[in-house]
Motif scaffolding. Structure first.
Motif, PDB file in Angstrom:
ATOM      1  N   UNK A  48      36.631  77.067  37.467  1.00  0.00           N
ATOM      2  CA  UNK A  48      38.068  76.972  37.698  1.00  0.00           C
ATOM      3  C   UNK A  48      38.822  78.145  37.109  1.00  0.00           C
ATOM      4  N   UNK A  49      40.005  78.372  37.638  1.00  0.00           N
ATOM      5  CA  UNK A  49      40.947  79.331  37.077  1.00  0.00           C
ATOM      6  C   UNK A  49      42.197  78.569  36.633  1.00  0.00           C
ATOM      7  N   UNK A  50      42.665  78.893  35.458  1.00  0.00           N
ATOM      8  CA  UNK A  50      43.902  78.352  34.922  1.00  0.00           C
ATOM      9  C   UNK A  50      44.761  79.525  34.468  1.00  0.00           C
ATOM     10  N   UNK A  51      46.017  79.246  34.193  1.00  0.00           N
ATOM     11  CA  UNK A  51      46.865  80.296  33.647  1.00  0.00           C
ATOM     12  C   UNK A  51      47.853  79.701  32.655  1.00  0.00           C
ATOM     13  N   UNK A  52      48.293  80.548  31.738  1.00  0.00           N
ATOM     14  CA  UNK A  52      49.298  80.133  30.765  1.00  0.00           C
ATOM     15  C   UNK A  52      50.405  81.167  30.736  1.00  0.00           C
ATOM     16  N   UNK A  53      51.541  80.860  31.369  1.00  0.00           N
ATOM     17  CA  UNK A  53      52.693  81.763  31.262  1.00  0.00           C
ATOM     18  C   UNK A  53      53.195  81.756  29.822  1.00  0.00           C
ATOM     19  N   UNK A  54      53.809  82.817  29.408  1.00  0.00           N
ATOM     20  CA  UNK A  54      54.313  82.921  28.046  1.00  0.00           C
ATOM     21  C   UNK A  54      55.273  81.781  27.748  1.00  0.00           C
ATOM     22  N   UNK A  55      55.011  81.079  26.683  1.00  0.00           N
ATOM     23  CA  UNK A  55      55.894  80.006  26.262  1.00  0.00           C
ATOM     24  C   UNK A  55      55.763  78.719  27.055  1.00  0.00           C
ATOM     25  N   UNK A  56      54.772  78.663  27.922  1.00  0.00           N
ATOM     26  CA  UNK A  56      54.606  77.465  28.745  1.00  0.00           C
ATOM     27  C   UNK A  56      53.211  76.885  28.572  1.00  0.00           C
ATOM     28  N   UNK A  57      53.014  75.708  29.151  1.00  0.00           N
ATOM     29  CA  UNK A  57      51.719  75.048  29.084  1.00  0.00           C
ATOM     30  C   UNK A  57      50.728  75.707  30.051  1.00  0.00           C
ATOM     31  N   UNK A  58      49.472  75.540  29.718  1.00  0.00           N
ATOM     32  CA  UNK A  58      48.418  75.995  30.629  1.00  0.00           C
ATOM     33  C   UNK A  58      48.445  75.161  31.903  1.00  0.00           C
ATOM     34  N   UNK A  59      48.232  75.827  33.036  1.00  0.00           N
ATOM     35  CA  UNK A  59      48.287  75.116  34.303  1.00  0.00           C
ATOM     36  C   UNK A  59      47.110  75.478  35.193  1.00  0.00           C
ATOM     37  N   UNK A  60      46.715  74.519  35.994  1.00  0.00           N
ATOM     38  CA  UNK A  60      45.615  74.698  36.932  1.00  0.00           C
ATOM     39  C   UNK A  60      46.019  75.640  38.046  1.00  0.00           C
ATOM     40  N   UNK A  87      54.217  84.673  38.557  1.00  0.00           N
ATOM     41  CA  UNK A  87      52.771  84.600  38.386  1.00  0.00           C
ATOM     42  C   UNK A  87      52.316  85.259  37.088  1.00  0.00           C
ATOM     43  N   UNK A  88      53.246  85.893  36.389  1.00  0.00           N
ATOM     44  CA  UNK A  88      52.907  86.527  35.119  1.00  0.00           C
ATOM     45  C   UNK A  88      52.374  85.494  34.135  1.00  0.00           C
ATOM     46  N   UNK A  89      51.176  85.756  33.615  1.00  0.00           N
ATOM     47  CA  UNK A  89      50.512  84.790  32.731  1.00  0.00           C
ATOM     48  C   UNK A  89      49.194  85.382  32.255  1.00  0.00           C
ATOM     49  N   UNK A  90      48.610  84.710  31.271  1.00  0.00           N
ATOM     50  CA  UNK A  90      47.216  84.963  30.933  1.00  0.00           C
ATOM     51  C   UNK A  90      46.377  84.049  31.814  1.00  0.00           C
ATOM     52  N   UNK A  91      45.434  84.636  32.507  1.00  0.00           N
ATOM     53  CA  UNK A  91      44.578  83.879  33.416  1.00  0.00           C
ATOM     54  C   UNK A  91      43.213  83.657  32.761  1.00  0.00           C
ATOM     55  N   UNK A  92      42.767  82.396  32.817  1.00  0.00           N
ATOM     56  CA  UNK A  92      41.516  82.011  32.196  1.00  0.00           C
ATOM     57  C   UNK A  92      40.562  81.452  33.243  1.00  0.00           C
ATOM     58  N   UNK A  93      39.287  81.756  33.099  1.00  0.00           N
ATOM     59  CA  UNK A  93      38.302  81.028  33.884  1.00  0.00           C
ATOM     60  C   UNK A  93      37.609  80.029  32.965  1.00  0.00           C
ATOM     61  N   UNK A  94      37.074  78.992  33.578  1.00  0.00           N
ATOM     62  CA  UNK A  94      36.430  77.938  32.824  1.00  0.00           C
ATOM     63  C   UNK A  94      35.350  77.293  33.679  1.00  0.00           C
ATOM     64  N   UNK A  95      34.375  76.687  33.011  1.00  0.00           N
ATOM     65  CA  UNK A  95      33.296  76.020  33.744  1.00  0.00           C
ATOM     66  C   UNK A  95      33.277  74.539  33.420  1.00  0.00           C
ATOM     67  N   UNK A  96      32.837  73.776  34.380  1.00  0.00           N
ATOM     68  CA  UNK A  96      32.790  72.323  34.227  1.00  0.00           C
ATOM     69  C   UNK A  96      31.580  71.784  34.977  1.00  0.00           C
ATOM     70  N   UNK A  97      31.097  70.632  34.592  1.00  0.00           N
ATOM     71  CA  UNK A  97      29.952  70.048  35.296  1.00  0.00           C
ATOM     72  C   UNK A  97      30.304  69.517  36.674  1.00  0.00           C
ATOM     73  N   UNK A  98      31.590  69.353  36.968  1.00  0.00           N
ATOM     74  CA  UNK A  98      31.986  68.859  38.273  1.00  0.00           C
ATOM     75  C   UNK A  98      33.328  69.464  38.660  1.00  0.00           C
TER      76      UNK A  98
END
Length: 122
Positions: free
Chosen positions: A35-47, A90-101
């Motif tokens: 998955x990819x998520x992002x966290x805009x400055x000062x906001x919650x992480x979002x899918x 769309x400005x944010x830190x973008x994260x990738x993550x892994x999950x079993x499903x």
């Protein structure tokens, strides 16, 4: 132990594109949903997007549908996020993550990368 390393972020003008990459090592990549998520400055992480291990199931957040495309190359242990028609919001830190499903819930992801900054200027 799984390691995820994102790359491809940067500064781009509105309307531009970036291709984010996430290289994985450790747990068999081909059996993990990514998955990819992002966290805009000062906001919650979002899918943002998720792709199943086979690539047969993909889901996007509504705010990126038609602009972003998630894909993966299991031979290269890499997942991609092609971002087009970028907007300042769309400005944010973008994260990738892994999950079993496949899931959109961040708490169901067990490994995370350190993130890559995407900045979109107006």
């Amino acid at each position: 132990q799984v390691q995820l390393v994102e790359s491809g972020g940067g500064l781009v003008q509105a309307g531009g594109s970036l291709r984010l990459s996430c290289a994985a090592s450790g747990r068999p990549f081909s059996r993990s949903a990514m998955g990819w998520f992002r966290r805009p400055t000062g906001k919650e992480r979002e899918f943002v997007a998720v792709i199943s291990w086979s690539g047969g199931t993909i889901s996007y957040a509504d705010f990126v549908k038609g602009r972003f495309t998630i894909s993966r190359d299991n031979d290269k242990n890499t997942v991609y996020l092609q971002t087009n028609n970028l907007k300042p919001e769309d400005t944010a830190v973008y994260y990738c993550a892994s999950a079993p499903k496949v899931t959109i819930r961040s708490y169901e992801y067990d490994y995370w990368g350190q993130g890559t900054q995407v900045t979109v200027s107006s």
